[in-house]
Write a protein that holds these residues in place. Structure first.
Motif, short mmCIF file in Angstrom:
data_model
loop_
_atom_site.label_atom_id
_atom_site.label_comp_id
_atom_site.label_asym_id
_atom_site.label_seq_id
_atom_site.Cartn_x
_atom_site.Cartn_y
_atom_site.Cartn_z
N GLN A 4 0.83 -1.26 0.03
CA GLN A 4 0.09 0.02 -0.02
C GLN A 4 0.88 1.36 0.04
OE1 GLN A 4 -2.42 0.54 3.63
NE2 GLN A 4 -4.15 1.02 2.10
N ARG A 5 1.94 1.19 0.78
CA ARG A 5 2.78 2.50 0.97
C ARG A 5 3.59 2.60 -0.27
NH1 ARG A 5 5.04 2.53 6.96
NH2 ARG A 5 3.04 2.71 8.09
N ALA A 35 1.47 3.77 -3.14
CA ALA A 35 1.22 5.58 -3.07
C ALA A 35 2.28 6.24 -3.31
CB ALA A 35 0.68 5.83 -1.46
N GLU A 60 3.65 4.92 -7.42
CA GLU A 60 2.69 4.72 -8.86
C GLU A 60 3.21 3.63 -9.50
OE1 GLU A 60 1.23 8.28 -10.00
OE2 GLU A 60 0.07 9.09 -8.36
#
Length: 89
Positions: free
Chosen positions: A9-10, A13, A16
């Motif tokens: 997830q990190r 973000a 990309e």
């Protein structure tokens, strides 16, 4: 939330990425000296954000959004960070 999900997830973000492969190799390191419970992970990430960055700068950039996960959730992290052009070559 498990560590692998948080890592993914990190990095999504922050970079990309066009490609983000995350492998949990923790099972291969059971009983590893000095491990306080964090996992062993391998990452292959491809992002245009790495253009113009040295290999060391890429490593640092990938580690930055994960810094608070050491050592409790990440014990070891192997990083392969490439630009899209490098990946396609």
């Amino acid at each position: 939330m498990n560590a692998a999900h948080t890592i993914r997830q990190r990095l999504q973000a922050a970079f990309e990425p066009e490609l983000l492969d995350l492998f949990d190799d923790s099972h291969l390191h059971i009983g590893h000296a000095g491990n306080t419970g964090g996992g062993h992970y391998r990452i292959h990430i491809v992002s245009p954000r790495f253009v113009g960055m040295s290999r060391i700068a890429r490593q640092r950039a990938v580690q930055e959004p994960l810094h608070d996960l050491y050592p409790d959730r990440i014990h070891a992290l192997s990083i392969r960070a490439q630009t899209p052009e490098e990946y396609r070559a």
